[in-house]
Design a protein around this motif. Structure first.
Motif, PDB file in Angstrom:
ATOM      1  N   SER A 274     121.103  34.540 -20.079  1.00 10.97           N
ATOM      2  CA  SER A 274     122.443  35.006 -19.708  1.00 10.97           C
ATOM      3  C   SER A 274     122.945  36.118 -20.613  1.00 10.97           C
ATOM      4  CB  SER A 274     123.445  33.838 -19.752  1.00 10.97           C
ATOM      5  OG  SER A 274     123.127  32.867 -18.782  1.00 10.97           O
ATOM      6  N   VAL A 275     122.413  36.162 -21.828  1.00 12.96           N
ATOM      7  CA  VAL A 275     122.882  37.185 -22.771  1.00 12.96           C
ATOM      8  C   VAL A 275     121.784  38.172 -23.162  1.00 12.96           C
ATOM      9  CG1 VAL A 275     124.752  35.763 -23.676  1.00 12.96           C
ATOM     10  CG2 VAL A 275     122.495  35.638 -24.748  1.00 12.96           C
ATOM     11  N   GLY A 276     120.721  38.249 -22.334  1.00  8.52           N
ATOM     12  CA  GLY A 276     119.772  39.338 -22.492  1.00  8.52           C
ATOM     13  C   GLY A 276     118.518  39.068 -23.282  1.00  8.52           C
ATOM     14  N   TYR A 277     118.182  37.806 -23.532  1.00  7.83           N
ATOM     15  CA  TYR A 277     116.956  37.489 -24.256  1.00  7.83           C
ATOM     16  C   TYR A 277     115.916  36.937 -23.286  1.00  7.83           C
ATOM     17  CZ  TYR A 277     119.370  38.350 -28.616  1.00  7.83           C
ATOM     18  OH  TYR A 277     120.054  38.955 -29.639  1.00  7.83           O
ATOM     19  N   ASN A 278     114.645  37.326 -23.507  1.00  9.42           N
ATOM     20  CA  ASN A 278     113.592  36.947 -22.571  1.00  9.42           C
ATOM     21  C   ASN A 278     113.201  35.485 -22.676  1.00  9.42           C
ATOM     22  OD1 ASN A 278     113.356  39.543 -21.483  1.00  9.42           O
ATOM     23  ND2 ASN A 278     111.959  40.187 -23.132  1.00  9.42           N
ATOM     24  N   ASN A 279     113.404  34.885 -23.835  1.00  8.32           N
ATOM     25  CA  ASN A 279     113.006  33.492 -24.004  1.00  8.32           C
ATOM     26  C   ASN A 279     113.881  32.824 -25.054  1.00  8.32           C
ATOM     27  OD1 ASN A 279     111.634  33.862 -26.729  1.00  8.32           O
ATOM     28  ND2 ASN A 279     110.414  35.276 -25.458  1.00  8.32           N
ATOM     29  N   ALA A 280     113.800  31.504 -25.067  1.00  7.73           N
ATOM     30  CA  ALA A 280     114.637  30.728 -25.968  1.00  7.73           C
ATOM     31  C   ALA A 280     114.275  30.968 -27.430  1.00  7.73           C
ATOM     32  CB  ALA A 280     114.521  29.243 -25.635  1.00  7.73           C
ATOM     33  N   TYR A 281     112.988  31.237 -27.704  1.00  6.24           N
ATOM     34  CA  TYR A 281     112.565  31.428 -29.090  1.00  6.24           C
ATOM     35  C   TYR A 281     113.191  32.675 -29.702  1.00  6.24           C
ATOM     36  CZ  TYR A 281     109.685  32.288 -33.181  1.00  6.24           C
ATOM     37  OH  TYR A 281     109.266  32.535 -34.461  1.00  6.24           O
ATOM     38  N   SER A 282     113.101  33.804 -28.999  1.00 10.65           N
ATOM     39  CA  SER A 282     113.670  35.039 -29.546  1.00 10.65           C
ATOM     40  C   SER A 282     115.183  34.936 -29.670  1.00 10.65           C
ATOM     41  CB  SER A 282     113.288  36.234 -28.673  1.00 10.65           C
ATOM     42  OG  SER A 282     113.792  36.091 -27.355  1.00 10.65           O
ATOM     43  N   PHE A 283     115.805  34.263 -28.706  1.00 15.55           N
ATOM     44  CA  PHE A 283     117.247  34.059 -28.776  1.00 15.55           C
ATOM     45  C   PHE A 283     117.621  33.191 -29.969  1.00 15.55           C
ATOM     46  CE2 PHE A 283     120.709  31.057 -27.612  1.00 15.55           C
ATOM     47  CZ  PHE A 283     121.765  31.944 -27.688  1.00 15.55           C
ATOM     48  N   SER A 284     116.888  32.087 -30.158  1.00  9.92           N
ATOM     49  CA  SER A 284     117.191  31.172 -31.259  1.00  9.92           C
ATOM     50  C   SER A 284     117.038  31.857 -32.608  1.00  9.92           C
ATOM     51  CB  SER A 284     116.287  29.942 -31.188  1.00  9.92           C
ATOM     52  OG  SER A 284     116.519  29.209 -30.004  1.00  9.92           O
ATOM     53  N   THR A 285     116.000  32.689 -32.724  1.00  9.79           N
ATOM     54  CA  THR A 285     115.774  33.418 -33.972  1.00  9.79           C
ATOM     55  C   THR A 285     116.937  34.366 -34.259  1.00  9.79           C
ATOM     56  OG1 THR A 285     113.372  33.299 -33.668  1.00  9.79           O
ATOM     57  CG2 THR A 285     114.219  34.967 -35.196  1.00  9.79           C
ATOM     58  N   ALA A 286     117.353  35.112 -33.234  1.00 10.41           N
ATOM     59  CA  ALA A 286     118.463  36.057 -33.402  1.00 10.41           C
ATOM     60  C   ALA A 286     119.778  35.326 -33.650  1.00 10.41           C
ATOM     61  CB  ALA A 286     118.571  36.946 -32.161  1.00 10.41           C
ATOM     62  N   PHE A 287     119.989  34.207 -32.966  1.00 12.65           N
ATOM     63  CA  PHE A 287     121.212  33.427 -33.119  1.00 12.65           C
ATOM     64  C   PHE A 287     121.340  32.917 -34.549  1.00 12.65           C
ATOM     65  CE2 PHE A 287     124.072  29.840 -32.713  1.00 12.65           C
ATOM     66  CZ  PHE A 287     124.942  30.202 -31.700  1.00 12.65           C
ATOM     67  N   LYS A 288     120.238  32.399 -35.087  1.00 12.50           N
ATOM     68  CA  LYS A 288     120.283  31.881 -36.456  1.00 12.50           C
ATOM     69  C   LYS A 288     120.498  33.008 -37.452  1.00 12.50           C
ATOM     70  CE  LYS A 288     118.035  28.846 -39.764  1.00 12.50           C
ATOM     71  NZ  LYS A 288     116.938  27.882 -40.002  1.00 12.50           N
ATOM     72  N   ARG A 289     119.877  34.158 -37.207  1.00 10.93           N
ATOM     73  CA  ARG A 289     120.062  35.295 -38.105  1.00 10.93           C
ATOM     74  C   ARG A 289     121.521  35.766 -38.094  1.00 10.93           C
ATOM     75  NH1 ARG A 289     116.367  38.177 -36.139  1.00 10.93           N
ATOM     76  NH2 ARG A 289     117.611  39.495 -34.758  1.00 10.93           N
ATOM     77  N   HIS A 290     122.138  35.667 -36.925  1.00  4.58           N
ATOM     78  CA  HIS A 290     123.508  36.159 -36.773  1.00  4.58           C
ATOM     79  C   HIS A 290     124.550  35.154 -37.263  1.00  4.58           C
ATOM     80  CE1 HIS A 290     126.526  38.810 -34.963  1.00  4.58           C
ATOM     81  NE2 HIS A 290     127.128  37.732 -34.491  1.00  4.58           N
ATOM     82  N   LEU A 291     124.354  33.850 -36.947  1.00  5.00           N
ATOM     83  CA  LEU A 291     125.364  32.840 -37.241  1.00  5.00           C
ATOM     84  C   LEU A 291     124.975  31.847 -38.339  1.00  5.00           C
ATOM     85  CD1 LEU A 291     126.663  31.965 -33.657  1.00  5.00           C
ATOM     86  CD2 LEU A 291     127.633  33.529 -35.320  1.00  5.00           C
ATOM     87  N   GLY A 292     123.703  31.869 -38.732  1.00  2.75           N
ATOM     88  CA  GLY A 292     123.298  31.003 -39.828  1.00  2.75           C
ATOM     89  C   GLY A 292     122.794  29.639 -39.426  1.00  2.75           C
ATOM     90  N   ILE A 293     122.897  29.291 -38.137  1.00  4.57           N
ATOM     91  CA  ILE A 293     122.378  28.017 -37.639  1.00  4.57           C
ATOM     92  C   ILE A 293     121.706  28.267 -36.293  1.00  4.57           C
ATOM     93  CG2 ILE A 293     124.056  26.554 -38.805  1.00  4.57           C
ATOM     94  CD1 ILE A 293     125.629  26.391 -36.217  1.00  4.57           C
ATOM     95  N   THR A 294     120.853  27.338 -35.866  1.00  2.00           N
ATOM     96  CA  THR A 294     120.176  27.490 -34.583  1.00  2.00           C
ATOM     97  C   THR A 294     121.134  27.135 -33.436  1.00  2.00           C
ATOM     98  OG1 THR A 294     119.411  25.201 -34.462  1.00  2.00           O
ATOM     99  CG2 THR A 294     118.019  26.776 -35.686  1.00  2.00           C
ATOM    100  N   PRO A 295     120.822  27.566 -32.210  1.00  5.76           N
ATOM    101  CA  PRO A 295     121.660  27.177 -31.071  1.00  5.76           C
ATOM    102  C   PRO A 295     121.803  25.668 -30.928  1.00  5.76           C
ATOM    103  CG  PRO A 295     120.193  28.951 -30.436  1.00  5.76           C
ATOM    104  CD  PRO A 295     119.766  28.513 -31.804  1.00  5.76           C
ATOM    105  N   SER A 296     120.736  24.935 -31.148  1.00  2.00           N
ATOM    106  CA  SER A 296     120.806  23.472 -31.023  1.00  2.00           C
ATOM    107  C   SER A 296     121.708  22.878 -32.091  1.00  2.00           C
ATOM    108  CB  SER A 296     119.405  22.856 -31.127  1.00  2.00           C
ATOM    109  OG  SER A 296     118.593  23.269 -30.042  1.00  2.00           O
ATOM    110  N   GLU A 297     121.620  23.396 -33.309  1.00  2.00           N
ATOM    111  CA  GLU A 297     122.500  22.913 -34.370  1.00  2.00           C
ATOM    112  C   GLU A 297     123.958  23.249 -34.057  1.00  2.00           C
ATOM    113  OE1 GLU A 297     119.423  23.331 -38.173  1.00  2.00           O
ATOM    114  OE2 GLU A 297     120.713  25.008 -37.585  1.00  2.00           O
ATOM    115  N   PHE A 298     124.169  24.445 -33.530  1.00  2.00           N
ATOM    116  CA  PHE A 298     125.523  24.847 -33.158  1.00  2.00           C
ATOM    117  C   PHE A 298     126.078  23.927 -32.076  1.00  2.00           C
ATOM    118  CE2 PHE A 298     128.506  27.106 -30.457  1.00  2.00           C
ATOM    119  CZ  PHE A 298     129.345  27.731 -31.363  1.00  2.00           C
ATOM    120  N   ARG A 299     125.259  23.651 -31.066  1.00  2.00           N
ATOM    121  CA  ARG A 299     125.700  22.822 -29.942  1.00  2.00           C
ATOM    122  C   ARG A 299     126.057  21.418 -30.385  1.00  2.00           C
ATOM    123  NH1 ARG A 299     122.234  22.990 -24.656  1.00  2.00           N
ATOM    124  NH2 ARG A 299     124.040  24.136 -23.875  1.00  2.00           N
ATOM    125  N   HIS A 300     125.291  20.869 -31.283  1.00  2.00           N
ATOM    126  CA  HIS A 300     125.505  19.469 -31.673  1.00  2.00           C
ATOM    127  C   HIS A 300     126.376  19.313 -32.908  1.00  2.00           C
ATOM    128  CE1 HIS A 300     121.729  19.163 -29.241  1.00  2.00           C
ATOM    129  NE2 HIS A 300     122.475  18.225 -28.702  1.00  2.00           N
TER     130      HIS A 300
END
Length: 321
Positions: A274-300
């Protein structure tokens, strides 16, 4: 007050009516990302800035601030992290100041009434909005949206837990309306932000980025869409918004992703696409680099409330029942 659970996820924001009789002063250090404060009767000072009846203010956190009846009043009430509402010497005020489900204050019917709404986290307040605002943005009564304030006051007076659903939506609309009216006001900050730009080319570029954050944008492709050169768009965008186009796009994507991650049954892979990443891995890597936690950690990640319920931390203005 405890927060109210509405369906599969907890309330995004928290609102109440604060009733105060002079003299009074409050130090607020609740770490909230954004607070909206409307004076529905009387007057109040926020860090020395006078708010009259009908004025609406947005206070960008997480730094502490003071709300008092007059400049001479010394704060005697402390609103701290973790729903702690005490006197400055540590006396618990939860029972003393509770006057119903969403009514709080040192009087049952004080001469000053404030509508207070807080967003605990930047993603709940709209991260880009919170960063674009000054520390204190005030919309005077002549320009404020009194219809929305009146609707919120009415819903806050309802004791039904279902009222929180309506309060969440009305509070969001009040924040957006207040930002719009602040932008139109001569009192607004002159600092460049996406909220205040008047450059038609940059506005067109922002609309494209907002409408299709998932697109494989580059400065060059964006410049082609707005019929200008790459160098011209980059320079005008930075001047108007305060940062380069792709930096802005990255923050916009993660603001959207943060909201989507709070939606039940939406997978990390779906959010990524939905936000322009081809797969969950690349998104998760960028998300953690940007916010300091993984998407799963953020969600929970849900700060625990003192009564054992897991959910976003309510405003300390709202003491537990």
């Amino acid at each position: 007050m405890t927060h109210f659970l509405d369906g599969p996820r907890a309330a995004r924001a928290f609102a109440l009516s604060m009733q105060m009789t002079a003299p009074w002063g409050i130090t607020v250090r609740d770490n909230a990302a954004l607070t909206v404060l409307a004076v529905t009767s009387g007057q109040a000072l926020v860090d020395g800035a006078l708010l009259m009846e009908g004025d609406v203010a947005l206070i960008r956190g997480p730094e502490q601030y003071e709300v008092t009846d007059t400049a001479a009043s010394t704060p005697t009430i402390d609103i701290g992290p973790g729903q702690q509402c005490t006197t400055v010497d540590g006396h618990d005020l939860r029972e003393d100041f509770r006057h119903g489900v969403r009514r709080w204050g040192n009087a049952e019917d004080g001469e000053t009434t404030l509508l207070v709404g807080t967003y605990a986290r930047p993603d709940e307040a709209g991260g880009l909005v919170a960063r674009a605002l000054p520390r204190l943005a005030v919309v005077p009564r002549e320009q404020a949206d009194h219809m929305l304030v009146d609707l919120l006051v009415r819903e806050i007076s309802q004791d039904s837990p279902a009222a929180q659903v309506v309060i969440d939506r009305l509070l969001d609309v009040l924040v957006v309306s207040t930002i719009r009216r602040w932008i139109e006001s001569s009192e607004r900050s002159s600092a460049p932000t996406w909220l205040t730009t008047t450059d038609p080319m940059v506005i067109d570029a922002l609309e494209l980025l907002h409408a299709a954050p998932e697109a494989p944008w580059t400065v060059e492709s964006l410049a082609r869409r707005v019929n200008t050169s790459r160098a011209s768009l980059a320079a005008r965008f930075r001047t108007s918004v305060g940062e380069p186009p792709m930096t802005y796009l990255t923050r916009w994507r993660f603001t959207l992703a943060s909201d989507l991650l709070q939606t039940p049954d939406t997978t990390v892979a779906q959010v990524a696409h939905s936000v322009g990443y081809n797969n969950a891995y690349s998104f998760s890597t960028a998300f953690k680099r940007h916010l300091g936690i993984t998407p799963s950690e953020f969600r929970h990640h849900r700060p625990l409330l003192s009564n054992g319920i897991s959910g976003p931390r309510p405003s300390p203005y709202q003491e537990r029942l």
